[in-house]
Design a protein around this motif. Structure first.
Motif, PDB file in Angstrom:
ATOM      1  N   GLY A  53       0.799  -1.228   0.000  1.00  0.00           N
ATOM      2  CA  GLY A  53       0.000   0.000   0.000  1.00  0.00           C
ATOM      3  C   GLY A  53       0.824   1.267   0.000  1.00  0.00           C
ATOM      4  N   PRO A  54       0.129   2.413  -0.073  1.00  0.00           N
ATOM      5  CA  PRO A  54       0.806   3.712  -0.108  1.00  0.00           C
ATOM      6  C   PRO A  54       1.600   3.991   1.166  1.00  0.00           C
ATOM      7  N   ASP A  55       1.259   3.293   2.256  1.00  0.00           N
ATOM      8  CA  ASP A  55       1.977   3.454   3.519  1.00  0.00           C
ATOM      9  C   ASP A  55       3.130   2.451   3.664  1.00  0.00           C
ATOM     10  N   PRO A  85      -0.527 -18.292 -13.045  1.00  0.00           N
ATOM     11  CA  PRO A  85      -1.568 -17.335 -12.647  1.00  0.00           C
ATOM     12  C   PRO A  85      -1.820 -17.273 -11.134  1.00  0.00           C
ATOM     13  N   TYR A  86      -2.172 -16.082 -10.666  1.00  0.00           N
ATOM     14  CA  TYR A  86      -2.491 -15.850  -9.247  1.00  0.00           C
ATOM     15  C   TYR A  86      -3.744 -14.991  -9.124  1.00  0.00           C
ATOM     16  N   GLN A  87      -4.409 -15.119  -7.989  1.00  0.00           N
ATOM     17  CA  GLN A  87      -5.501 -14.228  -7.581  1.00  0.00           C
ATOM     18  C   GLN A  87      -5.114 -13.703  -6.203  1.00  0.00           C
ATOM     19  N   VAL A  88      -4.767 -12.416  -6.123  1.00  0.00           N
ATOM     20  CA  VAL A  88      -4.319 -11.831  -4.862  1.00  0.00           C
ATOM     21  C   VAL A  88      -5.467 -10.994  -4.298  1.00  0.00           C
ATOM     22  N   VAL A  89      -5.981 -11.399  -3.139  1.00  0.00           N
ATOM     23  CA  VAL A  89      -7.123 -10.700  -2.532  1.00  0.00           C
ATOM     24  C   VAL A  89      -6.613  -9.511  -1.722  1.00  0.00           C
ATOM     25  N   LEU A  90      -7.181  -8.353  -2.020  1.00  0.00           N
ATOM     26  CA  LEU A  90      -6.842  -7.120  -1.309  1.00  0.00           C
ATOM     27  C   LEU A  90      -7.569  -7.113   0.034  1.00  0.00           C
ATOM     28  N   SER A  91      -6.853  -6.790   1.089  1.00  0.00           N
ATOM     29  CA  SER A  91      -7.418  -6.755   2.435  1.00  0.00           C
ATOM     30  C   SER A  91      -8.650  -5.834   2.498  1.00  0.00           C
ATOM     31  N   PRO A  92      -9.689  -6.250   3.256  1.00  0.00           N
ATOM     32  CA  PRO A  92     -10.888  -5.415   3.377  1.00  0.00           C
ATOM     33  C   PRO A  92     -10.610  -4.054   4.019  1.00  0.00           C
ATOM     34  N   ASP A  93      -9.517  -3.943   4.784  1.00  0.00           N
ATOM     35  CA  ASP A  93      -9.205  -2.658   5.433  1.00  0.00           C
ATOM     36  C   ASP A  93      -8.144  -1.854   4.671  1.00  0.00           C
ATOM     37  N   ALA A  94      -7.928  -2.197   3.406  1.00  0.00           N
ATOM     38  CA  ALA A  94      -6.909  -1.500   2.605  1.00  0.00           C
ATOM     39  C   ALA A  94      -7.323  -0.040   2.378  1.00  0.00           C
ATOM     40  N   PRO A  95      -6.426   0.913   2.687  1.00  0.00           N
ATOM     41  CA  PRO A  95      -6.750   2.323   2.466  1.00  0.00           C
ATOM     42  C   PRO A  95      -6.673   2.684   0.978  1.00  0.00           C
ATOM     43  N   ALA A 125      18.259  -6.381  -5.743  1.00  0.00           N
ATOM     44  CA  ALA A 125      17.013  -6.324  -4.967  1.00  0.00           C
ATOM     45  C   ALA A 125      16.618  -7.750  -4.593  1.00  0.00           C
ATOM     46  N   ASP A 126      15.558  -7.872  -3.770  1.00  0.00           N
ATOM     47  CA  ASP A 126      15.040  -9.215  -3.462  1.00  0.00           C
ATOM     48  C   ASP A 126      13.620  -9.397  -3.999  1.00  0.00           C
ATOM     49  N   HIS A 127      13.178  -8.436  -4.827  1.00  0.00           N
ATOM     50  CA  HIS A 127      11.858  -8.530  -5.464  1.00  0.00           C
ATOM     51  C   HIS A 127      11.851  -7.611  -6.682  1.00  0.00           C
ATOM     52  N   VAL A 128      10.782  -7.709  -7.473  1.00  0.00           N
ATOM     53  CA  VAL A 128      10.611  -6.820  -8.619  1.00  0.00           C
ATOM     54  C   VAL A 128       9.176  -6.297  -8.593  1.00  0.00           C
ATOM     55  N   VAL A 129       9.020  -5.016  -8.948  1.00  0.00           N
ATOM     56  CA  VAL A 129       7.690  -4.419  -9.064  1.00  0.00           C
ATOM     57  C   VAL A 129       7.165  -4.745 -10.462  1.00  0.00           C
ATOM     58  N   VAL A 130       6.005  -5.423 -10.523  1.00  0.00           N
ATOM     59  CA  VAL A 130       5.463  -5.843 -11.820  1.00  0.00           C
ATOM     60  C   VAL A 130       4.262  -5.012 -12.251  1.00  0.00           C
ATOM     61  N   GLY A 131       3.789  -4.132 -11.375  1.00  0.00           N
ATOM     62  CA  GLY A 131       2.654  -3.296 -11.766  1.00  0.00           C
ATOM     63  C   GLY A 131       2.214  -2.407 -10.629  1.00  0.00           C
ATOM     64  N   GLU A 132       1.260  -1.553 -10.949  1.00  0.00           N
ATOM     65  CA  GLU A 132       0.665  -0.662  -9.952  1.00  0.00           C
ATOM     66  C   GLU A 132      -0.824  -0.664 -10.137  1.00  0.00           C
ATOM     67  N   VAL A 133      -1.552  -0.555  -9.039  1.00  0.00           N
ATOM     68  CA  VAL A 133      -3.006  -0.459  -9.092  1.00  0.00           C
ATOM     69  C   VAL A 133      -3.451   0.662  -8.161  1.00  0.00           C
ATOM     70  N   GLU A 134      -4.599   1.226  -8.469  1.00  0.00           N
ATOM     71  CA  GLU A 134      -5.196   2.260  -7.639  1.00  0.00           C
ATOM     72  C   GLU A 134      -6.320   1.620  -6.826  1.00  0.00           C
ATOM     73  N   VAL A 135      -6.291   1.837  -5.518  1.00  0.00           N
ATOM     74  CA  VAL A 135      -7.358   1.340  -4.670  1.00  0.00           C
ATOM     75  C   VAL A 135      -8.293   2.514  -4.370  1.00  0.00           C
ATOM     76  N   VAL A 136      -9.585   2.309  -4.665  1.00  0.00           N
ATOM     77  CA  VAL A 136     -10.592   3.340  -4.414  1.00  0.00           C
ATOM     78  C   VAL A 136     -11.391   2.924  -3.192  1.00  0.00           C
ATOM     79  N   GLY A 137     -12.240   3.811  -2.715  1.00  0.00           N
ATOM     80  CA  GLY A 137     -12.972   3.595  -1.471  1.00  0.00           C
ATOM     81  C   GLY A 137     -13.815   2.332  -1.484  1.00  0.00           C
TER      82      GLY A 137
END
Length: 139
Positions: A53-55, A85-95, A125-137
Motif C-alpha cells: 500500500g501507499p503506507d 496465474p495468481y488471484q491476490v485478494v486485497l485486504s478489506p481494510d486497505a486504504p 534487490a530481493d523482489h521486482v515491481v510488476v505493476g501498480e493499481v489504484e485502490v478506491v474507497g
C-alpha cells in the motif's frame, strides 16, 4: 537476457500481466507471471506476490509453488517457459491510494530470498515491481 527480472541466474521473469488498474478493498487482483528456467534448479522455490500500500504496508499476498503448487521449480527444464496465474485478494481494510504489485522467490526451509541480479550477476534487490493499481474507497 530479455525479461523483467533475473532471479539469481536461475529464473527469468519474462512478463507479468496485472489484470486490473483499480480495485476496491476485498477485491481479487488477477496476476499472470511468465517464467523461464535459465538452468536446472535443484530446490523448490516459492513465489510470493504481494500488494504493498501507499503506507508501505502489506495488504494482500499469495505464496505458492508455481501454477497453484503443481509445477515445483525442481521439475523445470532449462529453457522451459511456465505461465503462472495468481488471484491476490486485497485486504478489506486497505486504504485508498496507489499500490505496488511486487514479486519475489524464496526457499521455504530457510526463508532466504532469491536475489534479483543485474547483467553482471550482482544482486540489486530481493523482489521486482510488476505493476501498480489504484485502490478506491469501499463499495
Amino acid at each position: 537476457q530479455e525479461g523483467l527480472a533475473n532471479f539469481d541466474g536461475q529464473i527469468l521473469l519474462l512478463g507479468a500481466e496485472v489484470g486490473a488498474e483499480r480495485l476496491r478493498p476485498g477485491d481479487a487482483l488477477p496476476v499472470v507471471l511468465r517464467w523461464q528456467a535459465l538452468r536446472g534448479i535443484q530446490e523448490d522455490y516459492t513465489v510470493t506476490v504481494q500488494l504493498i500500500g501507499p503506507d508501505g504496508r502489506l495488504y494482500g499476498q499469495v505464496d505458492s509453488w508455481p501454477v497453484q503448487g503443481t509445477r515445483p521449480t525442481s521439475g523445470w527444464s532449462p529453457g522451459e517457459e511456465i505461465t503462472d496465474p495468481y488471484q491476490v485478494v486485497l485486504s478489506p481494510d486497505a486504504p485508498p491510494g496507489g499500490y505496488r504489485v511486487i514479486v519475489g522467490w524464496y526457499l521455504l526451509a530457510t526463508m532466504e530470498r532469491l536475489p534479483v541480479v543485474d547483467a553482471e550477476g550482482h544482486p540489486v534487490a530481493d523482489h521486482v515491481v510488476v505493476g501498480e493499481v489504484e485502490v478506491v474507497g469501499p463499495r
